[in-house]
Design a protein around this motif. Structure first.
Motif, PDB file in Angstrom:
ATOM      1  N   SER A  73      55.190 -38.498  24.824  1.00  0.00           N
ATOM      2  CA  SER A  73      55.595 -37.116  25.077  1.00  0.00           C
ATOM      3  C   SER A  73      54.431 -36.173  24.791  1.00  0.00           C
ATOM      4  O   SER A  73      53.330 -36.606  24.458  1.00  0.00           O
ATOM      5  CB  SER A  73      56.793 -36.750  24.199  1.00  0.00           C
ATOM      6  N   GLU A  74      54.705 -34.896  24.879  1.00  0.00           N
ATOM      7  CA  GLU A  74      53.685 -33.884  24.572  1.00  0.00           C
ATOM      8  C   GLU A  74      53.976 -33.194  23.251  1.00  0.00           C
ATOM      9  O   GLU A  74      53.439 -32.122  22.969  1.00  0.00           O
ATOM     10  CB  GLU A  74      53.619 -32.856  25.713  1.00  0.00           C
ATOM     11  N   ARG A  75      54.800 -33.831  22.411  1.00  0.00           N
ATOM     12  CA  ARG A  75      55.173 -33.243  21.129  1.00  0.00           C
ATOM     13  C   ARG A  75      55.100 -34.307  20.043  1.00  0.00           C
ATOM     14  O   ARG A  75      55.189 -35.509  20.335  1.00  0.00           O
ATOM     15  CB  ARG A  75      56.604 -32.695  21.193  1.00  0.00           C
ATOM     16  N   PRO A  76      54.953 -33.914  18.783  1.00  0.00           N
ATOM     17  CA  PRO A  76      55.017 -34.900  17.699  1.00  0.00           C
ATOM     18  C   PRO A  76      56.436 -35.451  17.578  1.00  0.00           C
ATOM     19  O   PRO A  76      57.415 -34.733  17.809  1.00  0.00           O
ATOM     20  CB  PRO A  76      54.632 -34.086  16.448  1.00  0.00           C
ATOM     21  N   ILE A  77      56.557 -36.718  17.194  1.00  0.00           N
ATOM     22  CA  ILE A  77      57.857 -37.334  16.975  1.00  0.00           C
ATOM     23  C   ILE A  77      57.839 -38.083  15.647  1.00  0.00           C
ATOM     24  O   ILE A  77      56.787 -38.501  15.172  1.00  0.00           O
ATOM     25  CB  ILE A  77      58.261 -38.290  18.117  1.00  0.00           C
ATOM     26  N   SER A  78      59.002 -38.199  15.022  1.00  0.00           N
ATOM     27  CA  SER A  78      59.143 -38.954  13.777  1.00  0.00           C
ATOM     28  C   SER A  78      60.271 -39.956  13.965  1.00  0.00           C
ATOM     29  O   SER A  78      61.447 -39.582  14.023  1.00  0.00           O
ATOM     30  CB  SER A  78      59.442 -38.028  12.597  1.00  0.00           C
ATOM     31  N   LEU A  79      59.920 -41.240  14.059  1.00  0.00           N
ATOM     32  CA  LEU A  79      60.884 -42.299  14.304  1.00  0.00           C
ATOM     33  C   LEU A  79      60.643 -43.429  13.314  1.00  0.00           C
ATOM     34  O   LEU A  79      59.764 -43.346  12.466  1.00  0.00           O
ATOM     35  CB  LEU A  79      60.743 -42.818  15.746  1.00  0.00           C
ATOM     36  N   CYS A  80      61.431 -44.499  13.406  1.00  0.00           N
ATOM     37  CA  CYS A  80      61.198 -45.683  12.591  1.00  0.00           C
ATOM     38  C   CYS A  80      61.729 -46.905  13.318  1.00  0.00           C
ATOM     39  O   CYS A  80      62.592 -46.805  14.197  1.00  0.00           O
ATOM     40  CB  CYS A  80      61.849 -45.560  11.207  1.00  0.00           C
ATOM     41  N   HIS A  81      61.190 -48.056  12.959  1.00  0.00           N
ATOM     42  CA  HIS A  81      61.704 -49.326  13.450  1.00  0.00           C
ATOM     43  C   HIS A  81      63.080 -49.581  12.839  1.00  0.00           C
ATOM     44  O   HIS A  81      63.289 -49.399  11.641  1.00  0.00           O
ATOM     45  CB  HIS A  81      60.749 -50.447  13.036  1.00  0.00           C
ATOM     46  N   TRP A  82      64.008 -50.018  13.673  1.00  0.00           N
ATOM     47  CA  TRP A  82      65.366 -50.303  13.215  1.00  0.00           C
ATOM     48  C   TRP A  82      65.822 -51.594  13.890  1.00  0.00           C
ATOM     49  O   TRP A  82      66.124 -51.619  15.073  1.00  0.00           O
ATOM     50  CB  TRP A  82      66.291 -49.137  13.574  1.00  0.00           C
ATOM     51  N   SER A  83      65.817 -52.670  13.131  1.00  0.00           N
ATOM     52  CA  SER A  83      66.258 -53.953  13.662  1.00  0.00           C
ATOM     53  C   SER A  83      67.778 -54.012  13.621  1.00  0.00           C
ATOM     54  O   SER A  83      68.399 -53.578  12.649  1.00  0.00           O
ATOM     55  CB  SER A  83      65.668 -55.086  12.832  1.00  0.00           C
ATOM     56  N   ARG A  84      68.363 -54.598  14.686  1.00  0.00           N
ATOM     57  CA  ARG A  84      69.824 -54.640  14.762  1.00  0.00           C
ATOM     58  C   ARG A  84      70.253 -55.999  15.317  1.00  0.00           C
ATOM     59  O   ARG A  84      70.759 -56.098  16.434  1.00  0.00           O
ATOM     60  CB  ARG A  84      70.346 -53.494  15.620  1.00  0.00           C
TER      61      ARG A  84
END
Length: 343
Positions: free
Chosen positions: A174-185
């Motif tokens: 994208s053109e914006r900062p993002i804050s995510l994490c790995h999530w195993s399911r």
């Protein structure tokens, strides 16, 4: 590849017939490799199978880029909903089938769970697939404008044994900062026993928290969960199924009623922030159903446009007798097996 365990062997053994078939599958790039084949499985015609003498891993590009089968000795430890066989997002969008393809198979996701915005194409859509080496396949999602991410997953099966390396990469396109994490399911066959070792830094007084009607209980008391200074053991369905752990031991074990011990190893980062609601490194969902969800969780990945981050889980599967009558796990033997499998 970085380790001898997964170093490519001869590329000449793959038959021309298999390569031709693979090249005809939508979204699959065919390269000759040992231990990779195209199979029909669980209602999907275009699955990719990784195999050695001991282990079979079947991947599904058609619906969510997931693992449908992780088998040793012909027994699959993963839960598959029979009513979801062959389900695709395209069928749902066209009104052909109303199933959601949700709680089934070895899945991965992105979090944090309660705040992440993501499109359904990451969870249920078609992924591109490419053979990248012997017993190794890369699957790539469509770009998701809601989260700003594109996901890539590489699955590598060892030449011998059950070791499956699963690496998910989150790329900010994208053109914006993002804050995510790995999530195993990972949805495994239900009704087993979960062991999560306790290892600091300690934040939860009892080694785990319980999600309960919108609250997070920090000192739960649950007869089906045993806690001591070394581990938390979930021996049967708890009163409230969603559990979270603060362990930095870097592994968990699941003793399945299929008489198999399923082990996941994964890195933890005590010095980093975890952006799940309770800062979890592991979560388990153990409902009164035929499945259990095993969920290693990664730290917060704060990505500027163009940046990416990856997280690797190492899976192992070995025969292990299930204690049907006592439901008491031989923890010493489990830990010996975990050490042996990881050598």
């Amino acid at each position: 590849m970085s380790t001898p365990l997964f170093r490519s062997q001869s590329r000449a053994a793959m038959s021309v017939v298999i390569c031709v078939v693979l090249s005809m599958i939508c979204g699959v790039v065919a390269n000759a490799a040992d231990g990779v084949s195209v199979v029909a499985f669980h209602g999907y015609e275009d699955c990719l199978r990784l195999s050695n003498e001991d282990t079979v891993v079947t991947l599904c590009p058609a619906a969510g880029g997931r693992v449908l089968e992780y088998s040793v000795g012909g027994t699959n430890v993963l839960y598959l909903d029979p009513e979801d066989a062959g389900w695709t997002l395209e069928q749902s969008e066209q009104g052909q089938r109303d199933r959601r393809g949700q709680l089934s198979a070895g899945r991965f996701d992105i979090g944090p769970e309660m705040v992440v915005q993501r499109g359904n194409m990451l969870w249920n859509g078609r992924w591109d697939a490419e053979i990248v080496g012997d017993r190794s396949v890369k699957m790539t999602s469509q770009y998701d404008s809601k989260s700003g991410a594109r996901l890539t997953r590489i699955f590598e099966l060892a030449e011998k044994g059950s070791h499956l390396r699963c690496t998910q990469t989150i790329a900010n396109e994208s053109e914006r900062p993002i804050s995510l994490c790995h999530w195993s399911r990972t949805f495994a066959v239900g009704g087993g026993i979960v062991l999560v070792p306790r290892s600091g830094p300690v934040r939860f007084p009892r080694g785990y928290v319980r999600y309960e009607n919108g609250l997070i209980r920090t000192r739960p008391n649950e007869p089906n969960i045993q806690v001591d200074e070394d581990a938390v053991v979930v021996s049967a369905t708890p009163e409230f199924p969603k559990l979270g752990f603060d362990s930095h031991a870097g592994w968990l074990a699941y003793l399945s009623p299929t008489n198999q011990l399923f082990v996941k190893r994964f890195p933890t980062f005590p010095e980093r922030s975890y952006n799940e609601l309770a800062g979890l490194t592991v979560s388990v969902w153990y409902p009164e159903k035929d499945l259990v969800e095993l969920e290693p969780i990664g730290p917060a990945e704060n990505l500027d446009p163009g940046e990416s981050a990856d997280f690797t889980e190492d899976w192992y599967l070995t025969p292990f007798a299930f204690p049907v009558e006592s439901r008491e796990m031989d923890r010493d033997e489990v830990e010996r097996q975990v050490q042996k499998l990881s050598e």
